[in-house]
Design a protein around this motif. Structure first.
Motif, PDB file in Angstrom:
ATOM      1  N   ASN A   1     -14.195  -2.202  -0.517  1.00  0.00           N
ATOM      2  CA  ASN A   1     -14.092  -1.925   0.919  1.00  0.00           C
ATOM      3  C   ASN A   1     -13.365  -0.623   1.239  1.00  0.00           C
ATOM      4  OD1 ASN A   1     -15.137  -4.392   2.593  1.00  0.00           O
ATOM      5  ND2 ASN A   1     -14.088  -5.265   0.832  1.00  0.00           N
ATOM      6  N   ASP A   2     -12.587  -0.108   0.303  1.00  0.00           N
ATOM      7  CA  ASP A   2     -11.796   1.102   0.549  1.00  0.00           C
ATOM      8  C   ASP A   2     -12.479   2.391   0.119  1.00  0.00           C
ATOM      9  OD1 ASP A   2      -9.803  -0.511   1.478  1.00  0.00           O
ATOM     10  OD2 ASP A   2      -8.289   0.111   0.024  1.00  0.00           O
TER      11      ASP A   2
ATOM     12  N   ARG B   1       0.846  -1.197   0.000  1.00  0.00           N
ATOM     13  CA  ARG B   1       0.000   0.000   0.000  1.00  0.00           C
ATOM     14  C   ARG B   1       0.879   1.244   0.000  1.00  0.00           C
ATOM     15  NH1 ARG B   1      -5.361   0.407   0.727  1.00  0.00           N
ATOM     16  NH2 ARG B   1      -6.525  -1.541   1.068  1.00  0.00           N
TER      17      ARG B   1
ATOM     18  N   ILE C   1     -10.881  -5.005  -2.752  1.00  0.00           N
ATOM     19  CA  ILE C   1     -10.168  -3.892  -2.109  1.00  0.00           C
ATOM     20  C   ILE C   1     -10.881  -2.566  -2.392  1.00  0.00           C
ATOM     21  CG2 ILE C   1      -8.045  -2.514  -2.236  1.00  0.00           C
ATOM     22  CD1 ILE C   1      -6.543  -5.221  -2.551  1.00  0.00           C
TER      23      ILE C   1
ATOM     24  N   ASP D   1      -0.394  -4.872   3.683  1.00  0.00           N
ATOM     25  CA  ASP D   1      -1.586  -5.540   4.201  1.00  0.00           C
ATOM     26  C   ASP D   1      -1.401  -7.044   4.128  1.00  0.00           C
ATOM     27  OD1 ASP D   1      -2.924  -3.230   4.744  1.00  0.00           O
ATOM     28  OD2 ASP D   1      -4.332  -3.370   3.066  1.00  0.00           O
TER      29      ASP D   1
ATOM     30  N   GLU E   1      -8.341   5.152  -5.772  1.00  0.00           N
ATOM     31  CA  GLU E   1      -7.243   4.194  -5.681  1.00  0.00           C
ATOM     32  C   GLU E   1      -7.057   3.492  -7.016  1.00  0.00           C
ATOM     33  OE1 GLU E   1      -7.515   2.953  -0.948  1.00  0.00           O
ATOM     34  OE2 GLU E   1      -8.140   1.517  -2.482  1.00  0.00           O
TER      35      GLU E   1
ATOM     36  N   LYS F   1     -21.786   2.783   1.477  1.00  0.00           N
ATOM     37  CA  LYS F   1     -20.403   3.226   1.584  1.00  0.00           C
ATOM     38  C   LYS F   1     -20.262   4.642   1.049  1.00  0.00           C
ATOM     39  CE  LYS F   1     -15.858   2.379   2.013  1.00  0.00           C
ATOM     40  NZ  LYS F   1     -15.180   1.923   3.210  1.00  0.00           N
TER      41      LYS F   1
ATOM     42  N   GLU G   1      -8.495  10.583  -3.608  1.00  0.00           N
ATOM     43  CA  GLU G   1      -9.191   9.460  -2.970  1.00  0.00           C
ATOM     44  C   GLU G   1      -9.298   8.243  -3.880  1.00  0.00           C
ATOM     45  OE1 GLU G   1     -12.587  10.884  -0.089  1.00  0.00           O
ATOM     46  OE2 GLU G   1     -12.635  12.109  -1.908  1.00  0.00           O
TER      47      GLU G   1
ATOM     48  N   CYS H   1      -2.798   5.225  -3.597  1.00  0.00           N
ATOM     49  CA  CYS H   1      -3.767   6.295  -3.387  1.00  0.00           C
ATOM     50  C   CYS H   1      -3.017   7.614  -3.210  1.00  0.00           C
ATOM     51  CB  CYS H   1      -4.656   6.011  -2.172  1.00  0.00           C
ATOM     52  SG  CYS H   1      -3.800   6.095  -0.584  1.00  0.00           S
TER      53      CYS H   1
ATOM     54  N   ASP I   1       0.672   5.394  -0.048  1.00  0.00           N
ATOM     55  CA  ASP I   1      -0.050   6.657   0.083  1.00  0.00           C
ATOM     56  C   ASP I   1       0.880   7.760  -0.408  1.00  0.00           C
ATOM     57  OD1 ASP I   1      -1.181   9.054   0.887  1.00  0.00           O
ATOM     58  OD2 ASP I   1      -1.820   8.328   2.849  1.00  0.00           O
TER      59      ASP I   1
END
Length: 618
Positions: free
Chosen positions: A49-50, A15, A46, A26, A63, A616, A61, A118, A17
């Motif tokens: 859920n993200d 991951r 992924i 992860d 990804e 979500k 935001e 991301c 950022d």
């Protein structure tokens, strides 16, 4: 049974950022691997859920996910398919794209099943992975470079051993159908190169040695590998038309059935077909054949124009879709010009299907007088069939210069801008340009285009092989809903494990179950694998539903309903709208989706073990 240690995976997701320059890892639960396998399955899980619903495709935001499957990096033949997935700037829906080659293998060998990126870098950058060491490095010296130059500069800077996935100027300038070039191959569809460009990421670079992942059952996996190799030999996949001509062998075949679209889907038969056929390409252009490692099929062709105006042009392929996109779709029978267009697209990072489709649309719009006041005289002169001006149009698209700025948006947005009934001949589904099969002569492909969450797609269900045989009436909807659903589930599962469709005929379902059991350790049955494909398909549908997709978007351009094919073996055929709607309702019924909205029912999601995160982001 869930084994104590899984084979076929590294067990780590990288991951990154970019905004905060943070690098983490992860470890997914084993049941996630069991339910989704890899590739589009894990990538979809992924993102599901993200990500919040409704985010802008170019926002921090959003990804973007590179994901391997379990067979990738395991030394199994014909398993090069790596997945790239993000919310598409072309369609506005989550979209997966696939590339062959070594990138997926190297990612797995470096110690990762996938990468999730991301945020946004503060300056042009590239991600460098050296085994398990990860860095975010500056790429100011690479920004603006074409893809081949980017790869060469990185090889000089680091090593000839690296594998690179990079964007060209089109991605940097946020062209909505910019692609990502990985080695000699492309993550082509959906504009995911523009997502990387929006994050100021020029490339992802992997530097690692071969490090085959361990199977759960070495003896059983070795037996499965041998069985697959024997099947490949018996089916002679290394010496058939695909090996000899590459995908260009389809040009004459599809034309012979009258479903090779030309002049922006106004006709189904191309009269100058011999000029652009596979045998002609092999004779005039091809200088060598390549194959992915490890794979016995030398399906990749490298072409060189040896003389004439386009002399010196060197390109991969061109593949069937590219030959169509810049050939018949643009009313062009000049094979050397097609090769030059392919080279430009690879160098500047453009999806050839969307680029050629968009230019074909613009040619028709010009013919109908809809570009007056939009283009100047010079730009109009460039838009001519069989003209080298098309190359300049592609460059203008990549740099968003003049009329190229509008064309960079894709046919859906161009038609909205032009008006004048142009939406009736804007050939797209959900904003994604339609590929090289006219569904008026193979109606199952129409349903496949309409129901794919990523938009018009020939890879999720290629009904051509069935509809052009004697097993189905290609003009009838009888059996097509089940055919499309079955192919979508199966092909989604195949993508999830990383197997190439060019060799999937050598992998019967029984062998697939045995192979994955020996590799991973899960006691899969044929039914389990079918359910996994169905689960991933439904998850991707729910992802799209969160972004506003419904039955209204499961549709086709009006041209297919209102205009009959005027020529060739399929002459006189169109798609009757009521019949299409009937087929679509049958498809929803088989899928156990709401027959009016096309949304998966809660009980279906529960049966597939999908938690409906429909709120979500709210």
């Amino acid at each position: 049974m869930i084994p104590e240690k899984l084979g076929g995976y590294t067990g780590r997701i990288l991951r990154i950022d970019l905004s905060n320059r943070k690098i983490n890892y992860d470890i997914l639960d084993k049941d996630i691997y069991q339910n989704y396998l890899g590739g589009p399955g894990l990538a979809s899980w992924i993102l599901y859920n993200d990500m919040k619903a409704g985010i802008d495709e170019f926002s921090e935001e959003n990804e973007i996910v590179f994901m391997t499957g379990p067979l990738i990096g395991a030394g199994f033949l014909s398993t090069p398919k790596c997945t790239l997935m993000s919310k598409s700037p072309l369609t506005g829906f989550p979209t997966d794209s696939f590339a062959s080659g070594m990138f997926g293998h190297k990612l797995k060998w470096a110690g990762f099943d996938g990468i999730v990126i991301c945020g946004k870098a503060s300056e042009p950058s590239y991600i460098y992975i050296d085994n398990k060491k990860v860095e975010i490095r500056g790429a100011l010296h690479l920004w603006g470079a074409k893809t081949s130059d980017t790869i060469s500069l990185l090889e000089e800077e680091i090593s000839k051993n690296i594998e690179v996935a990079c964007i060209g100027p089109a991605g940097e300038n946020l062209v909505r159908y910019a692609c990502v070039i990985a080695g000699r191959r492309a993550f082509g569809r959906g504009g995911l190169g523009a997502v990387l460009g929006s994050k100021l990421i020029k490339a992802v670079v992997i530097n690692t040695e071969k490090n085959i992942v361990e199977p759960y059952d070495k003896k059983g996996f070795s037996k499965a590998k041998k069985s697959f190799a024997i099947n490949c030999k018996e089916k002679k996949v290394a010496s058939g038309n695909l090996a000899k001509y590459g995908t260009s062998y389809l040009v004459e075949l599809i034309n012979s059935f009258g479903i090779l679209p030309n002049c922006n889907f106004r006709f189904g038969t191309f009269n100058q077909i011999e000029d652009i056929s596979g045998p002609t390409m092999l004779k005039k252009l091809v200088v060598r054949s390549n194959h992915c490692s490890p794979c016995p099929i030398p399906c990749e062709k490298i072409s060189l124009v040896r003389n004439g105006f386009y002399s010196g042009t060197l390109c991969r392929g061109p593949e069937y879709e590219t030959i169509w996109a810049f050939g018949p779709q643009c009313c062009n029978n000049n094979l050397e010009l097609i090769a030059a267009c392919a080279e430009i697209c690879d160098e500047f990072g453009l999806d050839t299907i969307s680029a050629g489709n968009t230019i074909g649309f613009a040619l028709e719009a010009k013919e109908k007088g809809l570009l007056s006041g939009i283009c100047n005289k010079e730009e109009l002169s460039l838009l001519s069939p069989r003209s080298s001006g098309i190359l300049e149009v592609l460059k203008n698209i990549s740099y968003k210069r003049g009329f190229g700025n509008l064309l960079s948006e894709g046919v859906y947005r161009v038609a909205q801008k032009l008006g004048g009934n142009s939406e009736s001949f804007a050939m797209h589904v959900k904003g994604m340009e339609i590929p090289a099969y006219d569904p008026r002569g193979a109606i199952g492909m129409g349903l496949a285009y309409a129901t794919s969450s990523r938009g018009a797609c020939h890879l999720k269900a290629w009904t051509i092989s069935e509809e052009l045989s004697e097993r189905y009436d290609r003009y009838s909807i009888c059996g097509k809903a089940l055919l499309v659903k079955t192919q979508q589930d199966y092909r989604t599962m195949v993508n999830a494990v990383g197997l190439c469709f060019n060799a999937d005929s050598c992998m019967p379902k029984e062998l697939m179950a045995e192979t994955l059991k020996a590799l991973i350790g899960f006691d899969f049955t044929i039914e389990d694998l079918s359910i996994i494909g169905e689960r991933i398909w439904n998850l991707q549908r729910i992802l799209a539903v969160r972004e506003g997709i419904s039955a209204n978007q499961d549709n086709l351009p009006n041209r297919f309903f209102n205009e009959k094919l005027p020529d060739g073996p399929a002459a006189g055929h169109s798609i009757q709208a009521p019949i299409f709607k009937e087929m679509l309702r049958e498809y929803y019924k088989i899928r156990e989706w709401d027959i009016n909205t096309g949304i998966p029912k809660d009980e279906k999601l529960k049966a597939l073990k999908i938690k409906n995160n429909k709120n979500k982001g709210e």
